[in-house]
Write a protein that holds these residues in place. Structure first.
Motif, PDB file in Angstrom:
ATOM      1  N   SER A  18     -12.916  -1.290   3.004  1.00 52.99           N
ATOM      2  CA  SER A  18     -11.911  -0.493   2.299  1.00 52.99           C
ATOM      3  C   SER A  18     -10.585  -1.251   2.308  1.00 52.99           C
ATOM      4  O   SER A  18     -10.171  -1.779   3.353  1.00 52.99           O
ATOM      5  CB  SER A  18     -11.731   0.862   2.989  1.00 52.99           C
ATOM      6  N   ALA A  20      -7.646  -0.183   2.186  1.00 50.30           N
ATOM      7  CA  ALA A  20      -6.597   0.520   2.926  1.00 50.30           C
ATOM      8  C   ALA A  20      -7.236   1.350   4.033  1.00 50.30           C
ATOM      9  O   ALA A  20      -8.283   1.955   3.820  1.00 50.30           O
ATOM     10  CB  ALA A  20      -5.794   1.409   1.986  1.00 50.30           C
ATOM     11  N   THR A  80      -0.530   3.629   3.418  1.00 51.19           N
ATOM     12  CA  THR A  80      -1.859   3.779   2.822  1.00 51.19           C
ATOM     13  C   THR A  80      -1.819   4.782   1.672  1.00 51.19           C
ATOM     14  O   THR A  80      -2.455   4.582   0.624  1.00 51.19           O
ATOM     15  CB  THR A  80      -2.871   4.224   3.893  1.00 51.19           C
ATOM     16  N   GLU A  81      -1.048   5.854   1.840  1.00 50.18           N
ATOM     17  CA  GLU A  81      -0.902   6.843   0.769  1.00 50.18           C
ATOM     18  C   GLU A  81      -0.245   6.217  -0.463  1.00 50.18           C
ATOM     19  O   GLU A  81      -0.625   6.524  -1.602  1.00 50.18           O
ATOM     20  CB  GLU A  81      -0.083   8.022   1.276  1.00 50.18           C
ATOM     21  N   ASN A  84      -2.788   4.210  -2.298  1.00 51.79           N
ATOM     22  CA  ASN A  84      -3.719   5.081  -3.014  1.00 51.79           C
ATOM     23  C   ASN A  84      -3.096   5.634  -4.294  1.00 51.79           C
ATOM     24  O   ASN A  84      -3.798   5.825  -5.305  1.00 51.79           O
ATOM     25  CB  ASN A  84      -4.170   6.224  -2.106  1.00 51.79           C
ATOM     26  N   LYS A  85      -1.791   5.882  -4.269  1.00 49.96           N
ATOM     27  CA  LYS A  85      -1.108   6.370  -5.466  1.00 49.96           C
ATOM     28  C   LYS A  85      -1.117   5.305  -6.565  1.00 49.96           C
ATOM     29  O   LYS A  85      -1.230   5.622  -7.743  1.00 49.96           O
ATOM     30  CB  LYS A  85       0.321   6.772  -5.128  1.00 49.96           C
ATOM     31  N   MET A  87      -3.469   3.031  -6.931  1.00 46.98           N
ATOM     32  CA  MET A  87      -4.843   3.023  -7.436  1.00 46.98           C
ATOM     33  C   MET A  87      -5.107   4.215  -8.360  1.00 46.98           C
ATOM     34  O   MET A  87      -5.769   4.074  -9.395  1.00 46.98           O
ATOM     35  CB  MET A  87      -5.832   3.055  -6.251  1.00 46.98           C
ATOM     36  N   ASP A  88      -4.561   5.368  -7.993  1.00 48.68           N
ATOM     37  CA  ASP A  88      -4.728   6.559  -8.840  1.00 48.68           C
ATOM     38  C   ASP A  88      -4.056   6.351 -10.203  1.00 48.68           C
ATOM     39  O   ASP A  88      -4.590   6.794 -11.233  1.00 48.68           O
ATOM     40  CB  ASP A  88      -4.127   7.785  -8.151  1.00 48.68           C
TER      41      ASP A  88
END
Length: 208
Positions: A18, A20, A80-81, A84-85, A87-88
């Motif tokens: 992964s 992240a 990490t958040e 992910n944002k 990537m979103d």
């Protein structure tokens, strides 16, 4: 939450395929560890009659070190958040011109957030480095190596965070933002160079 995980579990997650958590979260963790070690040295100094003259200053360092430790620990998950944002944002639809425009805007906003977060980590780590250097100089000499390691962890966290800032800048189109951020990075590095050199010099004097 990553910061709530057992160390072994965290390491397993980090070593997985992964993307992240990654270098950004580890940079924040390094800075937080530096703050924790600096706080430990403070606590080993306060109340010791040998260091009575510097107790008030060490108490102030302790307060700031604990605060920075907490801030940086929260950034372990926040980094990490932020990833992910990003990537979103890239997963948003792009079938129409309107969707393409909205997606592009979302990506740019997410990228700037992903750069701002490690920039803050670097700034906080710089503060930890300064505190560690000071407590190394005036704190309990029996914990001098701990204070030195605190500074080294902060130094590592700072540079790791700045790598994450720089790599994110490569995907940002706002030239004014890039210029301003690069100037901040340069300033942080200049201050780090000075404080890191002072830390090493003090460690050589106090520890050998």
């Amino acid at each position: 939450m990553l910061i709530q995980m057992k160390v072994n579990d965290f390491l397993e997650e980090l070593a997985s395929n992964s993307p992240a958590p990654g270098g950004g979260s580890i940079s924040a963790l390094a800075g937080s560890l530096g703050g924790a070690l600096a706080a430990m040295v403070c606590r080993l100094t306060i109340g010791n009659s040998k260091y009575a003259e510097v107790q008030s200053e060490v108490e102030a360092i302790l307060t700031e070190a604990d605060q920075l430790r907490g801030e940086l620990a929260r950034c372990v998950d926040a980094d990490t958040e932020a990833f992910n944002k990003v990537m979103d944002a890239y997963k948003l639809p792009k079938a129409t011109d309107e969707e393409k425009a909205a997606r592009s805007k979302a990506i740019q906003q997410a990228m700037q957030h992903a750069a701002n977060l490690p920039l803050g980590v670097a700034e906080s780590s710089l503060k930890v480095l300064k505190l560690a250097g000071r407590v190394l100089s005036i704190g309990n000499s029996n914990a001098a190596s701990d204070a030195a390691v605190a500074g080294l962890m902060a130094h590592a966290g700072l540079h790791g965070a700045l790598y994450n800032v720089k790599i994110n800048l490569g995907s940002i189109k706002d030239e004014a933002y890039i210029t301003a951020t690069q100037a901040k990075v340069k300033e942080i590095i200049e201050q780090d160079n000075k404080l890191h050199a002072e830390l090493l010099a003090t460690a050589a004097k106090v520890i050998g």
